[in-house]
Write a protein that holds these residues in place. Sequence first.
Motif, short mmCIF file in Angstrom:
data_model
loop_
_atom_site.label_atom_id
_atom_site.label_comp_id
_atom_site.label_asym_id
_atom_site.label_seq_id
_atom_site.Cartn_x
_atom_site.Cartn_y
_atom_site.Cartn_z
N GLU A 87 -27.45 35.62 45.56
CA GLU A 87 -26.85 35.44 44.24
C GLU A 87 -25.33 35.67 44.21
O GLU A 87 -24.60 34.88 43.60
CB GLU A 87 -27.56 36.34 43.21
CG GLU A 87 -27.16 35.99 41.79
CD GLU A 87 -27.92 36.82 40.77
OE1 GLU A 87 -29.00 37.35 41.09
OE2 GLU A 87 -27.41 36.91 39.64
N VAL A 90 -23.56 32.55 45.42
CA VAL A 90 -23.76 31.41 44.51
C VAL A 90 -22.95 31.62 43.22
O VAL A 90 -22.30 30.70 42.72
CB VAL A 90 -25.28 31.26 44.20
CG1 VAL A 90 -25.51 30.25 43.10
CG2 VAL A 90 -26.02 30.86 45.47
N LYS A 91 -22.97 32.87 42.76
CA LYS A 91 -22.21 33.19 41.54
C LYS A 91 -20.71 32.96 41.77
O LYS A 91 -20.01 32.42 40.92
CB LYS A 91 -22.47 34.66 41.17
CG LYS A 91 -22.26 34.97 39.74
CD LYS A 91 -22.77 36.37 39.42
CE LYS A 91 -21.96 36.93 38.27
NZ LYS A 91 -22.15 38.34 38.07
N LYS A 94 -19.93 29.31 41.76
CA LYS A 94 -19.92 28.79 40.38
C LYS A 94 -18.65 29.23 39.66
O LYS A 94 -18.03 28.44 38.95
CB LYS A 94 -21.13 29.33 39.60
CG LYS A 94 -22.42 28.56 39.88
CD LYS A 94 -23.59 29.25 39.19
CE LYS A 94 -24.76 28.34 39.01
NZ LYS A 94 -24.93 27.82 37.67
N ASN A 95 -18.26 30.49 39.83
CA ASN A 95 -17.03 30.98 39.21
C ASN A 95 -15.83 30.15 39.67
O ASN A 95 -15.00 29.73 38.85
CB ASN A 95 -16.79 32.45 39.58
CG ASN A 95 -17.64 33.39 38.75
OD1 ASN A 95 -18.08 33.04 37.65
ND2 ASN A 95 -17.87 34.59 39.26
N MET A 97 -15.73 27.16 40.82
CA MET A 97 -15.77 25.77 40.31
C MET A 97 -15.19 25.67 38.89
O MET A 97 -14.71 24.62 38.50
CB MET A 97 -17.19 25.21 40.34
CG MET A 97 -17.66 24.86 41.73
SD MET A 97 -16.52 23.74 42.58
CE MET A 97 -17.06 23.96 44.27
N THR A 98 -15.23 26.78 38.14
CA THR A 98 -14.70 26.71 36.77
C THR A 98 -13.16 26.67 36.76
O THR A 98 -12.57 26.30 35.75
CB THR A 98 -15.16 27.91 35.90
OG1 THR A 98 -14.61 29.12 36.45
CG2 THR A 98 -16.66 28.02 35.82
N SER A 105 -16.08 19.99 44.86
CA SER A 105 -17.53 20.14 44.77
C SER A 105 -18.14 21.13 45.75
O SER A 105 -19.33 21.41 45.64
CB SER A 105 -18.21 18.78 44.91
OG SER A 105 -18.05 18.28 46.19
N ASN A 317 -16.36 38.47 42.64
CA ASN A 317 -16.86 38.18 41.28
C ASN A 317 -16.30 39.17 40.26
O ASN A 317 -15.94 38.80 39.15
CB ASN A 317 -18.39 38.19 41.26
CG ASN A 317 -18.96 36.94 41.91
OD1 ASN A 317 -18.40 35.85 41.77
ND2 ASN A 317 -20.04 37.08 42.64
#
Length: 427
Positions: A87, A90-91, A94-95, A97-98, A105, A317
């Motif tokens: 996690e 992955v988190k 995702k962070n 990518m923002t 990608s 994160n």
Amino acid sequence: MTNAEIKQADKDLIWHPFAPLISPFEYIPIKSAKKARLFTHGGKTIIDTVSSWWVNIHGHSNEHIANAIHKQALELEHVIFAGFTHEPAVKLAKNLMTILPDNFSKVFFSDNGSTSIEVGLKMAFQYWCNLGQENRTKVIALDGAYHGDTFGAMSVSARGGFTKPFFPFLFDIESLDFPTEENFEQVLAHFDELTSDEKCAAFIFEPLVQGAGGMRMYSPEMLQKLVALAQSKGIICIADEVMTGWGRTGTNFATDQIEANPDIMCISKGITGGSLPLGITACNKKIVDAFQSEDLEKALLHGHSYTGNPMICAAANASFELFQAQECKDNIQRIHNKHQAFIEQLKTFDNIENIRLTGTIVAFDLKGFGETGYDSEARKKIYPYFLERGVLIRPLGNVIYLLPPYVITDEELELVYETLLGFLREG
Ligand SMILES: Cc1ncc(COP(=O)(O)O)c(C=O)c1O
């Protein structure tokens, strides 16, 4: 251990970076650090104006980051990143990518700035191989660049004192003059020629500010023209955001200040707020598409033991959350404004020149120091001068710069400015 015992054991056993083994400086034992301050074993306080090699954006010993590492360490400290995922990684993806460009990608994990560059170069070279164009092997880099200390990173960096013993082992590159208002037309014409060569694979650059090369700054307009020209010919553009990322130039990434997006971005330093080492190489769909295959030969065969370490991802994160907070954005703007006002004071001195500012980095050149390299007389004189006065300033040759943690207070900044002005008054 006592202060003296640490110093002696250090002298006997430790090989420090970027320094002769017989050093003109004594290594100062640091006991603890908080926000912008370092506390020595000897009881002194030092204001860290360089964010401890440009990594420490949220200040030292940040509790939010420390708690995230602690929690993660008790749950999953490490797991092999081949065949498994988790996690925190992955988190983090995702962070990222923002805040990365829309057409980005994928992210690839490594361990530091240099390895993020190695991966970026390998991605670019293999992109062409996977497309069946193995002859595309040339890289264009800016004169004066510093991209790190591993062999690929050294190869695309300026040839000089740092890399001299390794010249025979470095691959050739095409060097482009550093762009200035005066030479830009010629630089662009030369770039046009270099990028027209069918062997040209990639263009790598430190966007807007060349760090170790002396905090040399160039405009977003120039960078935009270079990137747009390279991309119009399909050349892969690699932005080395290792130093410029994470708000340092006023925007999340320096390349946010241009219209074009790079194809590959190398990110490190501030990503974990200076707590743990991490390198990220992010890329757009165009690069990813060239690797979309079940064939192992087309895979990027690269990885490190600590790739995607969960504690490091958790630290990143936590740092990301702090970075997204309004307080951090306000601090970046506050430091920029303070530097701007400070520049007005600097302008009254005629023993300095080339006063410059981008985001939270202010820099100027000292006049009258003949030698401007890393090992210059200016550095030997200036570094101890400021340390004795409780300020960590590490000149790059004759270049003095400030690149503070975003949590530095106005009072601390005033103290640093006053110390600098005192030095300039002494001439
Ligand atoms: C622009 C740039 N790229 C790459 C690096 C290398 O990073 P690291 O020291 O983490 O290997 C640095 C380090 O200062 C840098 O400033």
